[in-house]
Design a protein around this motif. Structure first.
Motif, PDB file in Angstrom:
ATOM      1  N   ARG A   1       0.835  -1.234  -0.203  1.00 56.56           N
ATOM      2  CA  ARG A   1       0.004   0.008   0.058  1.00 56.56           C
ATOM      3  C   ARG A   1       0.931   1.153  -0.198  1.00 56.56           C
ATOM      4  O   ARG A   1       0.097   2.565  -0.125  1.00 56.56           O
ATOM      5  N   ASN A   2       2.101   0.950   0.365  1.00 49.12           N
ATOM      6  CA  ASN A   2       3.215   2.172   0.165  1.00 49.12           C
ATOM      7  C   ASN A   2       2.707   3.262   1.087  1.00 49.12           C
ATOM      8  O   ASN A   2       3.128   4.255   1.278  1.00 49.12           O
ATOM      9  N   SER A   3       2.351   2.753   2.422  1.00 52.78           N
ATOM     10  CA  SER A   3       1.821   3.611   3.338  1.00 52.78           C
ATOM     11  C   SER A   3       3.136   4.275   4.024  1.00 52.78           C
ATOM     12  O   SER A   3       3.160   5.346   4.477  1.00 52.78           O
ATOM     13  N   LEU A   4       4.210   3.360   4.273  1.00 57.52           N
ATOM     14  CA  LEU A   4       5.316   3.949   4.711  1.00 57.52           C
ATOM     15  C   LEU A   4       5.985   4.792   3.848  1.00 57.52           C
ATOM     16  O   LEU A   4       6.656   5.762   4.097  1.00 57.52           O
ATOM     17  N   TRP A   5       6.401   4.589   2.537  1.00 54.55           N
ATOM     18  CA  TRP A   5       6.987   5.284   1.330  1.00 54.55           C
ATOM     19  C   TRP A   5       6.133   6.836   1.423  1.00 54.55           C
ATOM     20  O   TRP A   5       6.567   7.615   1.026  1.00 54.55           O
ATOM     21  N   ASN A   6       4.730   6.839   1.301  1.00 56.59           N
ATOM     22  CA  ASN A   6       3.984   7.781   1.047  1.00 56.59           C
ATOM     23  C   ASN A   6       4.347   8.776   2.390  1.00 56.59           C
ATOM     24  O   ASN A   6       4.476  10.061   2.258  1.00 56.59           O
ATOM     25  N   LEU A   7       4.202   8.270   3.573  1.00 57.69           N
ATOM     26  CA  LEU A   7       4.478   9.129   4.671  1.00 57.69           C
ATOM     27  C   LEU A   7       6.063   9.558   4.676  1.00 57.69           C
ATOM     28  O   LEU A   7       6.199  10.686   5.011  1.00 57.69           O
ATOM     29  N   LEU A   8       7.002   8.794   4.201  1.00 58.96           N
ATOM     30  CA  LEU A   8       8.434   9.377   4.194  1.00 58.96           C
ATOM     31  C   LEU A   8       8.572  10.378   3.050  1.00 58.96           C
ATOM     32  O   LEU A   8       9.320  11.284   2.912  1.00 58.96           O
ATOM     33  N   SER A   9       7.607  10.228   1.912  1.00 60.74           N
ATOM     34  CA  SER A   9       7.480  11.232   0.954  1.00 60.74           C
ATOM     35  C   SER A   9       7.025  12.647   1.293  1.00 60.74           C
ATOM     36  O   SER A   9       7.422  13.495   0.786  1.00 60.74           O
ATOM     37  N   GLU A  10       5.883  12.408   2.194  1.00 59.43           N
ATOM     38  CA  GLU A  10       5.535  13.826   2.800  1.00 59.43           C
ATOM     39  C   GLU A  10       6.385  14.480   3.440  1.00 59.43           C
ATOM     40  O   GLU A  10       6.655  15.608   3.588  1.00 59.43           O
ATOM     41  N   ALA A  11       7.333  13.616   4.292  1.00 56.15           N
ATOM     42  CA  ALA A  11       8.285  14.073   5.121  1.00 56.15           C
ATOM     43  C   ALA A  11       9.500  14.612   4.382  1.00 56.15           C
ATOM     44  O   ALA A  11      10.129  15.565   4.941  1.00 56.15           O
ATOM     45  N   PHE A  12       9.908  13.894   3.438  1.00 57.82           N
ATOM     46  CA  PHE A  12      11.090  14.429   2.647  1.00 57.82           C
ATOM     47  C   PHE A  12      10.809  14.681   1.052  1.00 57.82           C
ATOM     48  O   PHE A  12      11.221  13.860   0.194  1.00 57.82           O
ATOM     49  N   PRO A  13       9.801  15.414   0.744  1.00 60.54           N
ATOM     50  CA  PRO A  13       9.127  15.513  -0.904  1.00 60.54           C
ATOM     51  C   PRO A  13      10.243  15.564  -1.739  1.00 60.54           C
ATOM     52  O   PRO A  13      10.073  15.008  -2.930  1.00 60.54           O
ATOM     53  N   THR A  14      11.481  16.358  -1.556  1.00 60.43           N
ATOM     54  CA  THR A  14      12.367  16.622  -2.677  1.00 60.43           C
ATOM     55  C   THR A  14      13.449  15.314  -2.751  1.00 60.43           C
ATOM     56  O   THR A  14      13.955  14.957  -3.861  1.00 60.43           O
TER      57      THR A  14
ATOM     58  N   LEU B   1      12.369  11.914  -1.632  1.00 60.88           N
ATOM     59  CA  LEU B   1      11.627  11.111  -2.045  1.00 60.88           C
ATOM     60  C   LEU B   1      10.188  11.353  -2.962  1.00 60.88           C
ATOM     61  O   LEU B   1       9.214  11.194  -2.190  1.00 60.88           O
ATOM     62  N   PRO B   2      10.571  11.790  -4.009  1.00 58.36           N
ATOM     63  CA  PRO B   2       9.414  12.336  -4.873  1.00 58.36           C
ATOM     64  C   PRO B   2       8.343  11.437  -5.333  1.00 58.36           C
ATOM     65  O   PRO B   2       8.579  10.279  -5.349  1.00 58.36           O
ATOM     66  N   LYS B   3       7.015  12.093  -5.412  1.00 60.31           N
ATOM     67  CA  LYS B   3       5.975  11.012  -5.894  1.00 60.31           C
ATOM     68  C   LYS B   3       5.933  11.314  -7.383  1.00 60.31           C
ATOM     69  O   LYS B   3       6.177  12.267  -8.043  1.00 60.31           O
ATOM     70  N   PRO B   4       5.427  10.228  -8.257  1.00 60.72           N
ATOM     71  CA  PRO B   4       4.934   8.848  -7.754  1.00 60.72           C
ATOM     72  C   PRO B   4       6.091   8.052  -7.093  1.00 60.72           C
ATOM     73  O   PRO B   4       7.334   8.157  -7.732  1.00 60.72           O
ATOM     74  N   ILE B   5       5.752   7.219  -6.038  1.00 62.31           N
ATOM     75  CA  ILE B   5       6.638   6.389  -5.483  1.00 62.31           C
ATOM     76  C   ILE B   5       7.355   5.268  -6.303  1.00 62.31           C
ATOM     77  O   ILE B   5       6.453   4.446  -7.040  1.00 62.31           O
ATOM     78  N   THR B   6       8.564   5.301  -6.628  1.00 65.27           N
ATOM     79  CA  THR B   6       8.974   4.097  -7.426  1.00 65.27           C
ATOM     80  C   THR B   6      10.038   3.463  -6.657  1.00 65.27           C
ATOM     81  O   THR B   6      10.638   4.000  -5.814  1.00 65.27           O
ATOM     82  N   LEU B   7      10.717   2.239  -7.159  1.00 62.49           N
ATOM     83  CA  LEU B   7      11.515   1.470  -6.437  1.00 62.49           C
ATOM     84  C   LEU B   7      12.605   2.033  -6.540  1.00 62.49           C
ATOM     85  O   LEU B   7      13.518   2.065  -5.716  1.00 62.49           O
ATOM     86  N   PRO B   8      13.435   2.505  -7.793  1.00 60.33           N
ATOM     87  CA  PRO B   8      14.662   3.437  -7.840  1.00 60.33           C
ATOM     88  C   PRO B   8      14.689   4.593  -6.950  1.00 60.33           C
ATOM     89  O   PRO B   8      15.633   4.514  -6.119  1.00 60.33           O
ATOM     90  N   ASN B   9      13.568   5.281  -6.835  1.00 57.88           N
ATOM     91  CA  ASN B   9      13.565   6.406  -5.760  1.00 57.88           C
ATOM     92  C   ASN B   9      13.789   5.968  -4.288  1.00 57.88           C
ATOM     93  O   ASN B   9      14.341   6.463  -3.505  1.00 57.88           O
ATOM     94  N   ILE B  10      12.889   4.809  -4.155  1.00 62.49           N
ATOM     95  CA  ILE B  10      13.030   4.267  -2.773  1.00 62.49           C
ATOM     96  C   ILE B  10      14.481   4.043  -2.229  1.00 62.49           C
ATOM     97  O   ILE B  10      15.128   4.332  -1.137  1.00 62.49           O
ATOM     98  N   ILE B  11      15.171   3.064  -3.085  1.00 60.19           N
ATOM     99  CA  ILE B  11      16.405   2.789  -3.124  1.00 60.19           C
ATOM    100  C   ILE B  11      17.340   3.980  -2.915  1.00 60.19           C
ATOM    101  O   ILE B  11      18.390   3.897  -1.906  1.00 60.19           O
ATOM    102  N   HIS B  12      17.246   4.891  -3.807  1.00 52.87           N
ATOM    103  CA  HIS B  12      18.060   6.045  -3.548  1.00 52.87           C
ATOM    104  C   HIS B  12      18.130   6.638  -2.401  1.00 52.87           C
ATOM    105  O   HIS B  12      18.829   7.176  -1.752  1.00 52.87           O
ATOM    106  N   PHE B  13      16.656   7.014  -1.931  1.00 53.71           N
ATOM    107  CA  PHE B  13      16.276   7.641  -0.785  1.00 53.71           C
ATOM    108  C   PHE B  13      17.004   6.930   0.497  1.00 53.71           C
ATOM    109  O   PHE B  13      17.753   7.403   1.445  1.00 53.71           O
ATOM    110  N   LEU B  14      16.946   5.405   0.715  1.00 53.29           N
ATOM    111  CA  LEU B  14      17.630   4.551   1.622  1.00 53.29           C
ATOM    112  C   LEU B  14      18.919   4.735   1.783  1.00 53.29           C
ATOM    113  O   LEU B  14      19.587   4.879   2.568  1.00 53.29           O
TER     114      LEU B  14
END
Length: 212
Positions: free
Chosen positions: A42-55, A57-70
């Motif tokens: 459901r992307n609940s964690l990633w949507n939450l972190l995207s709201e906290a760090f929008p620049t 972990l931008p939306k739409p949430i993608t796996l490459p963006n998640i990996i880069h953020f982590l």
């Protein structure tokens, strides 16, 4: 119904990780996930972190963006259960019957630079904190740990002190109970003017925890 973890072997804890987000196990039907990764159903964690760090972990949430953020924040992901049976197809921890725990966790943590372990569920049946602390580390939960929702693990376990902490759940379904949480009520005046004050509190909570 038996669920085998799809991501533990593919994404082990890296040696330079400083923070670990620790859960239980993903829902069964990973082919239906929005993103093929931890919390991708459901992307609940990633949507939450995207709201906290929008620049970052931008939306739409993608796996490459998640990996880069982590990677950028030296955050690792893992779970406490490698395989389990389920009494139904849902995602509730209470419906799980663990078959194999992730007993590699202590070694992987020891070989890393992890200083904080944030559990996405706490002390209920099959919750991440409880399974890790009692079943994997072999320690005993106390009333103080349950009250504080955290403990500083001594050097002898991982060779350095590591904070083990139960997070406020990233799930949107948890917002109802969060509205009665003392931590939220203590800051209610700060968030009461937001359209969704509980969610605003949660976003800021995650922003504080995961800031560099």
């Amino acid at each position: 119904m038996v669920t085998e973890h799809q991501y533990l072997d593919k994404y082990p804890i890296s040696a330079n990780s400083k923070t670990l987000i620790l859960g239980t196990i993903h829902p069964h039907r990973t082919e239906e996930f929005m993103v093929p990764f931890f919390y991708g159903n459901r992307n609940s964690l990633w949507n939450l972190l995207s709201e906290a760090f929008p620049t970052e972990l931008p939306k739409p949430i993608t796996l490459p963006n998640i990996i880069h953020f982590l990677d950028d924040r030296k955050i690792a992901m893992s779970d406490t259960i490698k395989s389990c049976r389920r009494t139904n197809a849902g995602a509730l921890d209470s419906d799980l019957i663990p078959i194999e725990l992730n007993d590699d966790l202590p070694y992987q943590i020891q070989q890393s630079n992890i200083q904080n372990i944030f559990c996405t569920s706490s002390f209920g049946k099959n919750n991440a904190f409880k399974l890790f602390y009692e079943n994997i580390l072999g320690l005993r939960l106390t009333h103080k740990i349950r009250t504080d929702r955290e403990i500083l693990l001594p050097n002898k376990i991982f060779g350095r002190p590591v904070l083990l902490k139960a997070l406020i759940s990233p799930s949107g379904a948890a917002n109802i109970s969060l509205s009665k949480n003392p931590a939220y009520l203590a800051e209610f005046d700060k968030y009461k003017h937001y359209p969704a004050p509980v969610q605003a509190f949660k976003i800021n909570y995650y922003k504080r925890l995961f800031s560099k």
